[in-house]
Design a protein around this motif. Structure first.
Motif, PDB file in Angstrom:
ATOM      1  N   GLY A   1       0.001  -7.858   2.584  1.00 31.27           N
ATOM      2  CA  GLY A   1      -0.939  -7.694   1.479  1.00 31.27           C
ATOM      3  C   GLY A   1      -1.486  -6.284   1.403  1.00 31.27           C
ATOM      4  O   GLY A   1      -1.550  -5.682   0.321  1.00 31.27           O
ATOM      5  N   LEU A   2      -1.880  -5.725   2.556  1.00 27.33           N
ATOM      6  CA  LEU A   2      -2.386  -4.356   2.598  1.00 27.33           C
ATOM      7  C   LEU A   2      -1.335  -3.364   2.116  1.00 27.33           C
ATOM      8  O   LEU A   2      -1.622  -2.469   1.307  1.00 27.33           O
ATOM      9  N   VAL A   3      -0.128  -3.530   2.622  1.00 31.11           N
ATOM     10  CA  VAL A   3       0.946  -2.597   2.284  1.00 31.11           C
ATOM     11  C   VAL A   3       1.342  -2.729   0.814  1.00 31.11           C
ATOM     12  O   VAL A   3       1.543  -1.726   0.122  1.00 31.11           O
ATOM     13  N   SER A   4       1.445  -3.952   0.314  1.00 29.70           N
ATOM     14  CA  SER A   4       1.816  -4.153  -1.086  1.00 29.70           C
ATOM     15  C   SER A   4       0.799  -3.521  -2.022  1.00 29.70           C
ATOM     16  O   SER A   4       1.161  -2.878  -3.020  1.00 29.70           O
ATOM     17  N   ASN A   5      -0.486  -3.687  -1.695  1.00 32.12           N
ATOM     18  CA  ASN A   5      -1.532  -3.069  -2.503  1.00 32.12           C
ATOM     19  C   ASN A   5      -1.433  -1.554  -2.451  1.00 32.12           C
ATOM     20  O   ASN A   5      -1.566  -0.872  -3.474  1.00 32.12           O
ATOM     21  N   GLY A   6      -1.182  -1.020  -1.261  1.00 30.92           N
ATOM     22  CA  GLY A   6      -1.059   0.420  -1.116  1.00 30.92           C
ATOM     23  C   GLY A   6       0.127   0.986  -1.875  1.00 30.92           C
ATOM     24  O   GLY A   6       0.038   2.044  -2.502  1.00 30.92           O
ATOM     25  N   ILE A   7       1.268   0.279  -1.840  1.00 30.90           N
ATOM     26  CA  ILE A   7       2.453   0.733  -2.562  1.00 30.90           C
ATOM     27  C   ILE A   7       2.209   0.714  -4.071  1.00 30.90           C
ATOM     28  O   ILE A   7       2.582   1.643  -4.798  1.00 30.90           O
ATOM     29  N   ARG A   8       1.557  -0.349  -4.535  1.00 31.63           N
ATOM     30  CA  ARG A   8       1.249  -0.439  -5.974  1.00 31.63           C
ATOM     31  C   ARG A   8       0.359   0.720  -6.415  1.00 31.63           C
ATOM     32  O   ARG A   8       0.614   1.355  -7.441  1.00 31.63           O
ATOM     33  N   ARG A   9      -0.670   1.018  -5.619  1.00 31.21           N
ATOM     34  CA  ARG A   9      -1.555   2.126  -5.955  1.00 31.21           C
ATOM     35  C   ARG A   9      -0.840   3.456  -5.869  1.00 31.21           C
ATOM     36  O   ARG A   9      -1.040   4.351  -6.700  1.00 31.21           O
ATOM     37  N   SER A  10       0.025   3.606  -4.874  1.00 32.05           N
ATOM     38  CA  SER A  10       0.769   4.850  -4.716  1.00 32.05           C
ATOM     39  C   SER A  10       1.706   5.088  -5.892  1.00 32.05           C
ATOM     40  O   SER A  10       1.807   6.207  -6.413  1.00 32.05           O
ATOM     41  N   ASN A  11       2.394   4.041  -6.320  1.00 29.26           N
ATOM     42  CA  ASN A  11       3.314   4.186  -7.454  1.00 29.26           C
ATOM     43  C   ASN A  11       2.573   4.616  -8.715  1.00 29.26           C
ATOM     44  O   ASN A  11       3.058   5.454  -9.489  1.00 29.26           O
ATOM     45  N   ALA A  12       1.390   4.039  -8.936  1.00 27.65           N
ATOM     46  CA  ALA A  12       0.591   4.422 -10.104  1.00 27.65           C
ATOM     47  C   ALA A  12       0.126   5.871  -9.994  1.00 27.65           C
ATOM     48  O   ALA A  12       0.158   6.632 -10.974  1.00 27.65           O
ATOM     49  N   TYR A  13      -0.289   6.271  -8.805  1.00 31.61           N
ATOM     50  CA  TYR A  13      -0.753   7.639  -8.559  1.00 31.61           C
ATOM     51  C   TYR A  13       0.365   8.645  -8.821  1.00 31.61           C
ATOM     52  O   TYR A  13       0.156   9.676  -9.466  1.00 31.61           O
TER      53      TYR A  13
END
Length: 276
Positions: A81-93
């Motif tokens: 969950g932590l990693v998936s959220n981080g990847i989603r935010r990173s892709n948007a960034y």
């Protein structure tokens, strides 16, 4: 390697960078020795690395499986969950500035003085969501799509009874959009960090071998993650001139350049560390 005027990375954040990038699905696994080798390259000594892995298992974001005398690690449910959220935010960034329809997500919240730990966790969570603090007890972000994440944060801290969230445009009776931006975030400090990073990347010699590529790549990812916690990632309508967009674009290009080599080297390390 990258000195960008940010608090130094914690061992936990470095571990999250490593497993989030190199083990980000439930099927990707690694031996203890492989993880310790990479963590060692990032400055974490073996004893500290073993303690770090044990704490990650206790927190249930990594899980281990003993196979003979060796131990295999994979992301657990909480870690995924932590990693998936981080990847989603990173892709948007990395994708560039978002569009904006003029609405804000606003949180009005009070935390009793005796709940200092709760307040610290709340402020950290709000910062990760890109929320700034334009007025006492008021938090704001133009990213209204993060309303569910905000709701989850408030509920996890038990602050429903002392919180109120609303979505909408600001009115002419108070602060303007630009005044909210000016009061809510210390953009000068964040801009200085980006300028330092851009200068260091421009002067950076190309990594000398595959191990150097892997470690440089991971250090850059960790810097990106720490910048994302401070940069509110504002739309151009709110912040027309912003060095952070050049910073994000430069990070994206370097990641595309180094990622294939870094992942190939990691696969070799995992293979090299497999027990006979």
């Amino acid at each position: 390697m990258f000195d960008v005027n940010l608090p130094p990375p914690t061992a936990r954040s470095l571990l999250l960078t490593v497993v989030g990038e190199l083990m980000h699905s439930s099927t990707e696994e690694a031996w203890t020795t492989a993880l310790l080798r990479v963590l060692g390259g990032l400055g974490i000594e073996e004893h500290a690395g073993r303690q770090l892995l044990a704490r990650a298992a206790a927190a249930e974001w990594l899980e281990r499986e003993r196979r003979g005398r060796a131990v295999h690690w994979r992301l657990a449910g909480r870690g995924l969950g932590l990693v998936s959220n981080g990847i989603r935010r990173s892709n948007a960034y990395l994708a560039g500035p978002p569009s904006w329809d003029g609405r804000w997500l606003l949180l009005f919240v009070t935390v009793p003085n005796q709940l200092r730990t709760t307040r610290k966790r709340l402020y950290g969570g709000l910062s990760w969501l890109g929320m700034g603090n334009p007025l006492s007890s008021v938090w704001a972000t133009p990213h209204v799509d993060r309303k569910d994440d905000l709701s989850e944060l408030v509920k996890s801290l038990g602050l429903e009874a002392s919180s109120l969230a609303v979505i909408g445009p600001v009115q002419a009776t108070g602060m303007t959009d630009r005044e909210i931006v000016r009061n809510a975030w210390d953009l000068t400090s964040i801009a200085e960090s980006y300028e330092l990073l851009l200068a260091q990347l421009e002067d950076l010699a190309e990594p000398s071998d595959e191990d150097d590529v892997l470690l440089t790549y991971l250090r850059l990812l960790n810097v990106q993650q720490r910048l994302m916690r401070r940069d509110p990632f504002l739309p151009e309508l709110l912040l027309p001139e912003w060095v952070g967009r050049e910073g994000a674009e430069t990070i994206r290009r370097r990641r595309e350049q180094w990622a294939p080599i870094a992942h190939a080297r990691w696969a070799k390390i995992v293979q090299e560390c497999a027990p006979d």
